[in-house]
Write a protein that holds these residues in place. Structure first.
Motif, PDB file in Angstrom:
ATOM      1  N   ASP A 177       0.890  -1.320   0.189  1.00 55.72           N
ATOM      2  CA  ASP A 177      -0.076   0.163  -0.280  1.00 55.72           C
ATOM      3  C   ASP A 177       0.848   1.353  -0.055  1.00 55.72           C
ATOM      4  N   ALA A 222      -0.566   2.968  -3.189  1.00 57.30           N
ATOM      5  CA  ALA A 222      -1.544   3.910  -2.929  1.00 57.30           C
ATOM      6  C   ALA A 222      -0.960   5.241  -2.919  1.00 57.30           C
ATOM      7  N   ASN A 230      -2.424  -4.781   1.191  1.00 53.54           N
ATOM      8  CA  ASN A 230      -2.700  -3.570   2.025  1.00 53.54           C
ATOM      9  C   ASN A 230      -2.869  -4.033   3.280  1.00 53.54           C
ATOM     10  N   ALA A 234      -2.244  -1.169   5.597  1.00 53.11           N
ATOM     11  CA  ALA A 234      -2.549  -0.037   6.324  1.00 53.11           C
ATOM     12  C   ALA A 234      -1.313   0.413   7.199  1.00 53.11           C
ATOM     13  N   THR A 282      -3.525   4.322   3.479  1.00 51.64           N
ATOM     14  CA  THR A 282      -4.654   3.500   3.974  1.00 51.64           C
ATOM     15  C   THR A 282      -4.945   3.125   5.285  1.00 51.64           C
ATOM     16  N   PRO A 305      -8.579   7.943   5.293  1.00 53.50           N
ATOM     17  CA  PRO A 305      -7.827   6.774   4.563  1.00 53.50           C
ATOM     18  C   PRO A 305      -8.206   6.460   3.030  1.00 53.50           C
ATOM     19  N   LYS A 329      -9.347   4.589  -0.235  1.00 55.38           N
ATOM     20  CA  LYS A 329      -9.893   3.234  -0.536  1.00 55.38           C
ATOM     21  C   LYS A 329      -9.370   2.802  -2.287  1.00 55.38           C
ATOM     22  N   PHE A 377     -12.634  -1.818   5.110  1.00 54.47           N
ATOM     23  CA  PHE A 377     -12.391  -2.550   3.737  1.00 54.47           C
ATOM     24  C   PHE A 377     -12.988  -3.502   3.577  1.00 54.47           C
TER      25      PHE A 377
END
Lengths: 74, 267
Positions: free
Chosen positions: B104, B108, B131, B133, B145, B167, B169, B246
């Motif tokens: 992530d 991300a 992911n 986080a 995330t 966060p 998505k 999530f």
């Protein structure tokens, strides 16, 4: 009725003792050993070998792919 | 005990390590989800018999050493640029199966533009997005995330919306793009979800044969060291906290949602 009997072989030197296989086992066959391997991890082993049904749940969740599962009908 | 020894024969094997995985001991922390996902990719490659035709693009992050564990061809991308490299690889060699494997922090944040445009162009690649986080490799800093209120090294009082924003998505964003054909969110914390995740990865690789667009698989996973929770409790924490935000399941499946368009693509 045919009885299913399973067994697992853990490569204990590669085991990191995360314990994910212990909670994945539906029969509570696996436990972490009190002894440690050469890296200092409490490796997984079969504490109740007779209860194993060879479902391979432990091997599926093992992040290090060190469990080999055997199953046979007796 | 004698019975146990009798069972351990080659003909009784029901599950063993995939041949696509190398014998190297993974450097990941105990209980890391990366190991499970590596194993699933290896199993899918072995089952499809495409070991010689797969090119992986490894990211920057913990899984930067993925090339040590999967015995296939690999490329190493700059941070976040795996989809761009995969685009070039797939366009030059359309017959190969190309996938990227990104965390992530890679996909991300720094690589957000690359992944959005690769998905929007509908490149025939598979993206596997891990992911957890958090930035795991660098010491557990806050990632895009990271959940609201979650404590990390750089948000010691928890993520604050006023200060850090919301966060991200990624999977929901990507699902809206017309170029993607299969967008799903899976996890690997129990044997059942591992099997489901394997099916999703297999489907994503098969979509490359059909040339219908980008397949995007998010795997919600744990980072025991970064979260500072032991592996088993980390899985529980993930189920209790991450799954609310999530949500698991398929977000988009071209085969299911638009069967008419899908048939046109195949023809």
């Amino acid at each position: 009725m045919a009885k299913i009997k399973g067994s697992i072989v853990v490569d204990k030197e590669k085991c990191k003792g995360c314990g994910l296989c212990v909670v994945a086992c539906p029969q509570d066959v696996i436990a972490l050993a009190k002894e440690v391997n050469s890296k200092g991890y409490n490796f997984a082993y079969m504490v109740k070998p007779d209860a194993c049904i060879g479902c391979a749940n432990c091997a599926e969740v093992c992040p290090d792919s060190i469990i080999t599962v055997y199953r046979t009908k007796i | 005990m004698a019975e146990t020894i009798d069972i351990i024969k080659d003909e009784n094997i029901v599950y063993q390590k995939s041949k696509v995985l190398t014998d190297n001991v993974m450097h990941y922390c105990p209980g890391c989800s990366h190991g499970v996902v590596h194993k699933l990719i290896a199993e899918v490659i072995e089952e499809m018999g495409i070991q010689e035709n797969v090119i992986g693009v490894s990211p920057v992050g913990c899984s930067v050493f993925a090339y040590n564990y999967l015995d296939i061809d690999w490329q190493e991308a700059a941070h976040g640029r795996a989809p761009a490299l995969a685009t070039a690889t797939k366009r030059l060699m359309p017959d190969k199966y190309v996938f990227t494997y990104q965390g992530d922090g890679d996909l991300a944040s720094i690589g957000a533009a690359e992944i959005l445009h690769a998905c929007n162009r509908g490149e025939n690649i598979t993206v596997i997005f891990i992911n957890n986080a958090i930035y795991g490799m660098t010491g557990g800093q806050m990632a895009p995330t990271t959940l609201v209120g979650m404590k990390t090294a750089t948000s010691p009082y928890g993520r604050d919306i006023d200060l850090h924003g919301y966060p991200l998505k990624m999977t929901e964003i990507v699902a809206q793009l017309p170029g993607t054909c299969y967008v799903t969110r899976q996890s690997v914390h129990t044997a059942a979800t591992v099997r489901k995740c394997k099916k999703a990865i297999r489907k994503a690789f098969e979509n490359q044969e059909k040339k219908i667009g980008t397949s995007f698989i998010e795997v919600t996973s744990t980072c025991n060291s970064g979260w500072k929770i032991p592996p088993v409790e980390a899985n529980k924490w993930m189920v209790d906290h991450m799954f609310k935000f999530f949500e698991q399941g398929d977000l988009k499946d071209a085969e299911r949602d638009n069967p008419d368009d899908y048939k046109k693509y195949i023809e």
